[in-house]
Enzyme design. Structure first.
Site, short mmCIF file in Angstrom:
data_model
loop_
_atom_site.label_atom_id
_atom_site.label_comp_id
_atom_site.label_asym_id
_atom_site.label_seq_id
_atom_site.Cartn_x
_atom_site.Cartn_y
_atom_site.Cartn_z
N ARG A 26 0.77 -1.22 0.00
CA ARG A 26 0.01 -0.05 0.01
C ARG A 26 0.90 1.18 0.08
NH1 ARG A 26 -3.27 -3.99 2.12
NH2 ARG A 26 -5.58 -3.66 2.02
N ASP A 305 -6.99 -15.03 6.15
CA ASP A 305 -5.60 -15.48 6.23
C ASP A 305 -5.24 -16.21 7.43
OD1 ASP A 305 -5.50 -14.82 3.58
OD2 ASP A 305 -4.11 -12.91 4.14
N ARG A 377 0.55 -20.11 2.40
CA ARG A 377 0.19 -20.14 3.81
C ARG A 377 -0.26 -21.95 3.90
NH1 ARG A 377 -0.17 -14.95 5.34
NH2 ARG A 377 -0.72 -13.64 3.71
#
Length: 422
Positions: A26, A305, A377
């Site tokens: 970002r 997540d 993940r």
């Protein structure tokens, strides 16, 4: 292709978490839009972070690494580029597509690996309403856009991903010439929007967030600015190590911002529910293995997540743990609900998915050969689950961790885990 073999054992020591890729990416996007110089301390080094830096360069800014910082010099304007490669980063795609469309040039955004399989119908639905010509391959990459984006009052549905909203927030903030409003329906993952708004205000943009249902933008203050930003450490990466400590350790996780707005900070509450021994001392979270752990219930709709590390935690909890929000898992690097069922099933852990909830039957993982499905993940969740298994866990395609946490296996080794890579 890399395999990792993780053997059961005890962890001890402390490590510092890498930068949050959510925050760093970002910051890179906002640095591109900033007319002037931006200095970003604690930059990330994951594959997704590198993709964001390259996009910023391709769109016209100068990026330099100096003494551990990233320096971005930008005119605030978007330069033409034939193709923008987002790698496997869903955030970069969803964030930079509307930013590229600020320009009246034609851009083609593409990617690699799992990103090519992730649907992007949002752009086909919303971009034409903002004056953007858009072409995509049946709702998938490559995506071709031609602006200029015309900021105007609009209503969007943000159920699929808050990342689309983040991209529009940035693009509207940079281009609004008079007050303009985005109305939002069914927003998921609110903490990620908190992070976006927090960074926008840091970069000098003015907007109002009215109950996450209206975002009102005001014209940006013109002029050249120098902005300094320090990327927070990553709670998403930390969640795996905190669970590792709860399962098999006496470890300290350093460099964390305890009052962070990052969504995955919610891991702290879940660890407490499970009865883990957790304490905070400044920027360090200390986690000690304290058996037995208790089954827990948690709604992960706003922090999907966390499903993989929580699956590893639940594997060692007495009883059946329930994690809600499985509807958020289908648009990830893999279909994570099915992937977790399949790979943890190989380790002897029964997982059932029903009515937007995941039910995980606690036990003890057994020796197994599993695969990451090229999902970072999933690779990390399997490695953490291996720490108190009855035997070795071999993880195929373990290189997937480079997407977000390249030092993951090195950090496990530093904490004393027996990990071999081949």
């Amino acid at each position: 292709m890399m395999d990792a073999v993780v053997s059961p054992g005890e962890l001890k020591g402390h490590i510092c978490m890498p930068a949050s890729k959510s925050a760093f990416q970002r910051a890179c996007a906002l640095a591109l839009l900033n007319k002037g110089r931006t200095i970003i301390h604690n930059p990330g080094n994951s594959y997704d972070d590198r993709a964001a830096i390259q996009i910023v360069k391709d769109l016209g800014a100068c990026c330099l690494f100096k003494e551990g910082d990233v320096l971005v010099q930008s005119t605030g304007k978007i330069a033409p580029s034939s193709e923008i490669n987002c790698g496997e980063s869903g955030l970069s795609l969803r964030m930079f597509a509307p930013i590229a469309a600020i320009s009246d040039h034609t851009f083609t955004l593409n990617g690699t690996g799992s990103l090519l399989k992730r649907p992007i119908p949002f752009f086909n639905e919303i971009f034409p309403l903002l004056g953007i010509n858009v072409i995509s391959g049946d709702g998938y990459l490559p995506l071709t856009v031609k602006g200029p984006l015309l900021p105007r009052d609009i209503r969007i549905n943000a159920a699929q991903s808050s990342q689309y909203l983040t991209g529009l927030l940035f693009a509207f903030a940079a281009t609004a010439k008079s007050p303009v409003t985005i109305w939002v329906d069914d927003l998921k993952s609110r903490p990620y929007i908190d992070l976006s708004v927090q960074l926008m205000r840091h970069f000098g943009y003015r907007l109002d967030n009215i109950n996450y249902e209206q975002f009102i933008f005001y014209p940006a203050v013109p002029g050249e600015k120098e902005i300094t930003y320090t990327a927070e450490a990553d709670w998403s990466s930390a969640s795996f190590m905190l669970v590792a400590g709860a399962i098999a350790g006496d470890i300290g996780i350093d460099c964390l911002k305890i009052d962070s707005v990052q969504a995955d900070r919610a891991i702290m509450g879940v660890l407490s529910k499970a009865g883990a021994d957790v304490s905070i001392n400044g920027t360090r979270v200390q986690v000690n293995n304290r058996q037995p752990l208790n089954a827990f219930e948690f709604d992960a709709t706003n922090c999907p997540d966390l499903f993989p590390p929580l699956a590893a935690l639940a594997s060692y909890c007495n009883g059946i743990s329930v994690i809600r929000g499985t509807g958020r898992l289908s648009g990830k690097e893999s279909d994570r609900a099915g992937t977790l069922q399949e790979e943890f099933g190989k380790m002897g852990i029964h997982i059932r998915v029903e009515n937007d909830s995941m039910f995980i039957h606690g036990g003890t993982p057994v020796e197994a050969l599993v695969t990451s499905h090229h999902d970072h993940r999933i690779a990390m969740a399997c490695a953490v689950a291996a720490l108190r298994a009855t035997g070795n866990i071999r993880i195929k395609h373990a290189e997937a961790v480079n997407k977000s946490y390249p030092d993951f296996f090195m950090h496990l080794q530093k904490l004393g885990a027996a990990v071999s890579l081949s």
